[in-house]
Design an enzyme around this catalytic site. Sequence first.
Site, PDB file in Angstrom:
ATOM      1  N   CYS A  93     109.777  89.162 -35.555  1.00  0.00           N
ATOM      2  CA  CYS A  93     108.996  87.760 -35.561  1.00  0.00           C
ATOM      3  C   CYS A  93     108.479  87.707 -37.287  1.00  0.00           C
ATOM      4  O   CYS A  93     107.432  88.268 -37.454  1.00  0.00           O
ATOM      5  CB  CYS A  93     107.994  87.538 -34.639  1.00  0.00           C
ATOM      6  SG  CYS A  93     107.344  86.154 -34.826  1.00  0.00           S
ATOM      7  N   CYS A 245     110.673  79.499 -38.874  1.00  0.00           N
ATOM      8  CA  CYS A 245     111.169  80.447 -37.973  1.00  0.00           C
ATOM      9  C   CYS A 245     111.684  81.571 -39.055  1.00  0.00           C
ATOM     10  O   CYS A 245     112.517  81.293 -39.736  1.00  0.00           O
ATOM     11  CB  CYS A 245     112.058  79.998 -37.015  1.00  0.00           C
ATOM     12  SG  CYS A 245     112.333  81.538 -35.849  1.00  0.00           S
TER      13      CYS A 245
HETATM   14  O1  PYC Z   1     109.169  83.584 -37.526  1.00  0.00           O
HETATM   15  O2  PYC Z   1     110.606  84.848 -36.856  1.00  0.00           O
HETATM   16  C1  PYC Z   1     109.896  84.009 -36.583  1.00  0.00           C
HETATM   17  C2  PYC Z   1     109.686  83.604 -35.150  1.00  0.00           C
HETATM   18  C3  PYC Z   1     110.278  84.026 -34.063  1.00  0.00           C
HETATM   19  C4  PYC Z   1     109.731  83.508 -32.796  1.00  0.00           C
HETATM   20  C5  PYC Z   1     108.730  82.654 -33.417  1.00  0.00           C
HETATM   21  N1  PYC Z   1     108.634  82.905 -34.512  1.00  0.00           N
END
Ligand code: PYC
Length: 325
Positions: A93, A245
Amino acid sequence: MTPISPQRIRVIDSHTGGEPTRVIVAGAAEPHGATMAAKRESFAREFDWLRTASVCEPRGHDAVVGAMLCEPAADDCVAGVIFFNNVGCLNGCLHGTMGVAVTLAHLGKIGGGIHRIDTPTGVVTVEVGDGGSVTVRNVPSYRSRIAADVHVDGYGWVFGDVAWGGNWFFLTEAPDGLVIAQDRIGELTEFCWALRQALAADGITGDDGSEIDHIEVFGPPTDPGLADSKNFVLCPGKAYDRSPCGTGTSAKLACLYADREIEVGACWRQAGILDSVFEGRIEVCVENDEAVIPVVTGSAFITAEAELLIDPTTPFAFGIPNLTK
Ligand code: PYC
């Protein structure tokens, strides 16, 4: 193994581009294991009560990602970390890694310079800059399948790539007429959920049969002056990522490189559903050009320091488990 005595768990909360992270900094026992993968198994087996108590309602909510600080397994790391959410443990994450980095800085455990953090997917590095900026060097990321097609009830045929960026992603363009915008979150969620179930039903997986538990849908940026692309990412427990993400941005960089649409060192500005932006770059290609090392920069901000009080004699002491499948 739920405790029978009251627990006090110290946490520090932050958000990265709008996506929350809750770091457990004290009060919990160390997960067992010689590797971070083993520690994650131990956490999942023995500390699921801590996961549900800390990130699920009533203390948390579906979007919160938890981060358990622990002893690293690899040398020269400032910390080990296991990430988890409303339905279980995550592989990696990056928004959470940025949250961990500002938390460690807030605690005075790291200063300037580059620091290594051990995770179940491998060692990542972090560098905290000014104004909440954090740069993360991720694990090797790669596209494992190009232009997979899957029939999704109500939507027809959907084409996309399967890629690893620290989690398994299916990356696709938004269906015609479905704009990546905050007032379409309900429809985007429905589409991604149906797509994820269709992938599972068709046996489309990551390597070694790993479930593709993150769906990433792309559309044009709100402002092309500020970003190259805008995404919507649905996470395993049906919560959407408020940030762009970081593992998803890494998967996107791997696909762009596989298509030779980006060069090593060039900047890719990935906006998320809230228009917060992560800047991604490929630092180097590895594994005979089959994988890349993504470097992703975002901004994270501390929002709370708190102590969670868990009295086992009270209702919902260990949280309300989210049973979404
Ligand atoms: O930023 O890698 C990320 C992530 C994964 C799930 C929520 N954020």
